[in-house]
Design a protein around this motif. Sequence first.
Motif, PDB file in Angstrom:
ATOM      1  N   TYR A  96       0.845  -1.189   0.000  1.00  0.00           N
ATOM      2  CA  TYR A  96       0.000   0.000   0.000  1.00  0.00           C
ATOM      3  C   TYR A  96       0.889   1.252   0.000  1.00  0.00           C
ATOM      4  O   TYR A  96       2.021   1.213   0.508  1.00  0.00           O
ATOM      5  CB  TYR A  96      -0.899   0.017   1.228  1.00  0.00           C
ATOM      6  CG  TYR A  96      -1.914  -1.096   1.279  1.00  0.00           C
ATOM      7  CD1 TYR A  96      -2.961  -1.151   0.363  1.00  0.00           C
ATOM      8  CD2 TYR A  96      -1.842  -2.094   2.252  1.00  0.00           C
ATOM      9  CE1 TYR A  96      -3.900  -2.165   0.411  1.00  0.00           C
ATOM     10  CE2 TYR A  96      -2.772  -3.120   2.305  1.00  0.00           C
ATOM     11  CZ  TYR A  96      -3.806  -3.152   1.380  1.00  0.00           C
ATOM     12  OH  TYR A  96      -4.727  -4.164   1.425  1.00  0.00           O
ATOM     13  N   PRO A  97       0.384   2.368  -0.516  1.00  0.00           N
ATOM     14  CA  PRO A  97       1.206   3.590  -0.543  1.00  0.00           C
ATOM     15  C   PRO A  97       1.521   4.129   0.845  1.00  0.00           C
ATOM     16  O   PRO A  97       2.503   4.859   1.022  1.00  0.00           O
ATOM     17  CB  PRO A  97       0.346   4.576  -1.351  1.00  0.00           C
ATOM     18  CG  PRO A  97      -1.053   4.032  -1.277  1.00  0.00           C
ATOM     19  CD  PRO A  97      -0.907   2.549  -1.206  1.00  0.00           C
ATOM     20  N   PHE A  98       0.711   3.767   1.867  1.00  0.00           N
ATOM     21  CA  PHE A  98       0.960   4.286   3.213  1.00  0.00           C
ATOM     22  C   PHE A  98       1.862   3.359   4.027  1.00  0.00           C
ATOM     23  O   PHE A  98       2.258   3.709   5.133  1.00  0.00           O
ATOM     24  CB  PHE A  98      -0.368   4.491   3.961  1.00  0.00           C
ATOM     25  CG  PHE A  98      -1.249   3.267   4.004  1.00  0.00           C
ATOM     26  CD1 PHE A  98      -1.036   2.257   4.930  1.00  0.00           C
ATOM     27  CD2 PHE A  98      -2.291   3.124   3.093  1.00  0.00           C
ATOM     28  CE1 PHE A  98      -1.853   1.133   4.966  1.00  0.00           C
ATOM     29  CE2 PHE A  98      -3.114   2.007   3.122  1.00  0.00           C
ATOM     30  CZ  PHE A  98      -2.894   1.008   4.063  1.00  0.00           C
ATOM     31  N   ALA A  99       2.178   2.180   3.506  1.00  0.00           N
ATOM     32  CA  ALA A  99       3.050   1.244   4.225  1.00  0.00           C
ATOM     33  C   ALA A  99       4.513   1.608   3.969  1.00  0.00           C
ATOM     34  O   ALA A  99       4.864   2.134   2.907  1.00  0.00           O
ATOM     35  CB  ALA A  99       2.772  -0.188   3.797  1.00  0.00           C
ATOM     36  N   VAL A 100       5.363   1.332   4.955  1.00  0.00           N
ATOM     37  CA  VAL A 100       6.782   1.691   4.878  1.00  0.00           C
ATOM     38  C   VAL A 100       7.626   0.422   5.009  1.00  0.00           C
ATOM     39  O   VAL A 100       7.435  -0.369   5.936  1.00  0.00           O
ATOM     40  CB  VAL A 100       7.161   2.685   5.993  1.00  0.00           C
ATOM     41  CG1 VAL A 100       8.654   3.019   5.923  1.00  0.00           C
ATOM     42  CG2 VAL A 100       6.327   3.949   5.880  1.00  0.00           C
ATOM     43  N   TYR A 101       8.564   0.248   4.091  1.00  0.00           N
ATOM     44  CA  TYR A 101       9.480  -0.895   4.118  1.00  0.00           C
ATOM     45  C   TYR A 101      10.904  -0.363   3.962  1.00  0.00           C
ATOM     46  O   TYR A 101      11.196   0.361   3.015  1.00  0.00           O
ATOM     47  CB  TYR A 101       9.162  -1.884   3.005  1.00  0.00           C
ATOM     48  CG  TYR A 101       7.766  -2.467   3.087  1.00  0.00           C
ATOM     49  CD1 TYR A 101       7.523  -3.638   3.796  1.00  0.00           C
ATOM     50  CD2 TYR A 101       6.693  -1.845   2.461  1.00  0.00           C
ATOM     51  CE1 TYR A 101       6.244  -4.174   3.878  1.00  0.00           C
ATOM     52  CE2 TYR A 101       5.415  -2.367   2.543  1.00  0.00           C
ATOM     53  CZ  TYR A 101       5.193  -3.533   3.251  1.00  0.00           C
ATOM     54  OH  TYR A 101       3.932  -4.049   3.340  1.00  0.00           O
ATOM     55  N   LYS A 102      11.797  -0.742   4.878  1.00  0.00           N
ATOM     56  CA  LYS A 102      13.168  -0.237   4.829  1.00  0.00           C
ATOM     57  C   LYS A 102      13.930  -0.774   3.625  1.00  0.00           C
ATOM     58  O   LYS A 102      14.755  -0.067   3.052  1.00  0.00           O
ATOM     59  CB  LYS A 102      13.923  -0.610   6.106  1.00  0.00           C
ATOM     60  CG  LYS A 102      13.449   0.100   7.351  1.00  0.00           C
ATOM     61  CD  LYS A 102      14.492   0.030   8.445  1.00  0.00           C
ATOM     62  CE  LYS A 102      14.830  -1.408   8.799  1.00  0.00           C
ATOM     63  NZ  LYS A 102      15.835  -1.471   9.890  1.00  0.00           N
ATOM     64  N   SER A 103      13.668  -2.024   3.254  1.00  0.00           N
ATOM     65  CA  SER A 103      14.440  -2.655   2.177  1.00  0.00           C
ATOM     66  C   SER A 103      13.536  -3.190   1.076  1.00  0.00           C
ATOM     67  O   SER A 103      13.816  -4.225   0.476  1.00  0.00           O
ATOM     68  CB  SER A 103      15.288  -3.798   2.756  1.00  0.00           C
ATOM     69  OG  SER A 103      16.141  -3.333   3.780  1.00  0.00           O
ATOM     70  N   GLY A 104      12.454  -2.505   0.804  1.00  0.00           N
ATOM     71  CA  GLY A 104      11.532  -2.955  -0.221  1.00  0.00           C
ATOM     72  C   GLY A 104      10.420  -3.815   0.346  1.00  0.00           C
ATOM     73  O   GLY A 104      10.512  -4.321   1.469  1.00  0.00           O
ATOM     74  N   PHE A 105       9.367  -3.988  -0.411  1.00  0.00           N
ATOM     75  CA  PHE A 105       8.175  -4.697   0.043  1.00  0.00           C
ATOM     76  C   PHE A 105       8.501  -6.116   0.506  1.00  0.00           C
ATOM     77  O   PHE A 105       9.278  -6.832  -0.122  1.00  0.00           O
ATOM     78  CB  PHE A 105       7.139  -4.743  -1.078  1.00  0.00           C
ATOM     79  CG  PHE A 105       5.967  -5.625  -0.779  1.00  0.00           C
ATOM     80  CD1 PHE A 105       5.000  -5.227   0.133  1.00  0.00           C
ATOM     81  CD2 PHE A 105       5.837  -6.875  -1.389  1.00  0.00           C
ATOM     82  CE1 PHE A 105       3.913  -6.049   0.424  1.00  0.00           C
ATOM     83  CE2 PHE A 105       4.763  -7.697  -1.104  1.00  0.00           C
ATOM     84  CZ  PHE A 105       3.802  -7.279  -0.195  1.00  0.00           C
ATOM     85  N   GLN A 106       7.893  -6.505   1.630  1.00  0.00           N
ATOM     86  CA  GLN A 106       7.981  -7.876   2.130  1.00  0.00           C
ATOM     87  C   GLN A 106       6.556  -8.376   2.380  1.00  0.00           C
ATOM     88  O   GLN A 106       5.733  -7.654   2.944  1.00  0.00           O
ATOM     89  CB  GLN A 106       8.768  -7.929   3.446  1.00  0.00           C
ATOM     90  CG  GLN A 106      10.242  -7.577   3.321  1.00  0.00           C
ATOM     91  CD  GLN A 106      11.056  -8.672   2.655  1.00  0.00           C
ATOM     92  OE1 GLN A 106      10.519  -9.731   2.340  1.00  0.00           O
ATOM     93  NE2 GLN A 106      12.332  -8.418   2.441  1.00  0.00           N
ATOM     94  N   PRO A 107       6.230  -9.608   1.982  1.00  0.00           N
ATOM     95  CA  PRO A 107       4.884 -10.147   2.207  1.00  0.00           C
ATOM     96  C   PRO A 107       4.660 -10.453   3.673  1.00  0.00           C
ATOM     97  O   PRO A 107       5.591 -10.470   4.488  1.00  0.00           O
ATOM     98  CB  PRO A 107       4.870 -11.426   1.364  1.00  0.00           C
ATOM     99  CG  PRO A 107       6.310 -11.849   1.325  1.00  0.00           C
ATOM    100  CD  PRO A 107       7.099 -10.570   1.283  1.00  0.00           C
TER     101      PRO A 107
END
Length: 228
Positions: A63-74
């Motif tokens: 989602y655009p509001f989610a934050v991932y330090k190293s890219g999306f993780q499931p």
Amino acid sequence: MTKSGYDFYLKKCLLPVTPSKLTTKINNANKTVTLINDGEINILRNADLTDIDFECMIPQVQYPFAVYKSGFQPAEYFLGYFEALKNSKKPFQFIVCRRRPTGTRLFDTNMKVSMEDYAITEDAQNGFDLTIKIKLKQYREYGTKLVNISDMDEAKWSLIPQRETSTASDQTTTQAYIVVKGDCLWNIAKKFYGDGSKYVIIYEANREVVGSNPNLIYPGQVLTIPAM
């Protein structure tokens, strides 16, 4: 939805969606007794261990509001991380960084905790996303102390809880530190060890976080500060 001014870390894992509510309960260890002449009195003691409860959303899609330090993780990645914290039988750092919308920092929470339990909820109304209810408990260091008694017939081993302390010149426990603007490893080493030249110790413990150049660290990175 706008990005929250709160960042939640379990050890070095940043939760992708900030929980909407955090409950921190400082438990009471006081004891009340009733005296014959004076009635009820309260015996004041140090607080018991603190309990922490919150629910977090773990998305299955980005989602655009989610934050991932190293890219999306499931979601599977985070479930595995929570399970590892539970089964490790080791305490870890729980960190909450708070900021105003202007970017100025509020107070932070940085506490050594244990993963007590967590519950996974799947609700059709949330699609494939998961809701995880997490319970943490404050962890206090303790150790053993041997007491020698001259009368060998009465010699005993005594286990006495001891809190470990750390200062800039005498650090006895591993800590976590969040890099802020203007930081460098030399200054961080000077803060924790009293000697900036010991920055190499911090760098060696954080190669995967920092990368190949110890002179390049960035605000928001979580560093492990080894005990001396």
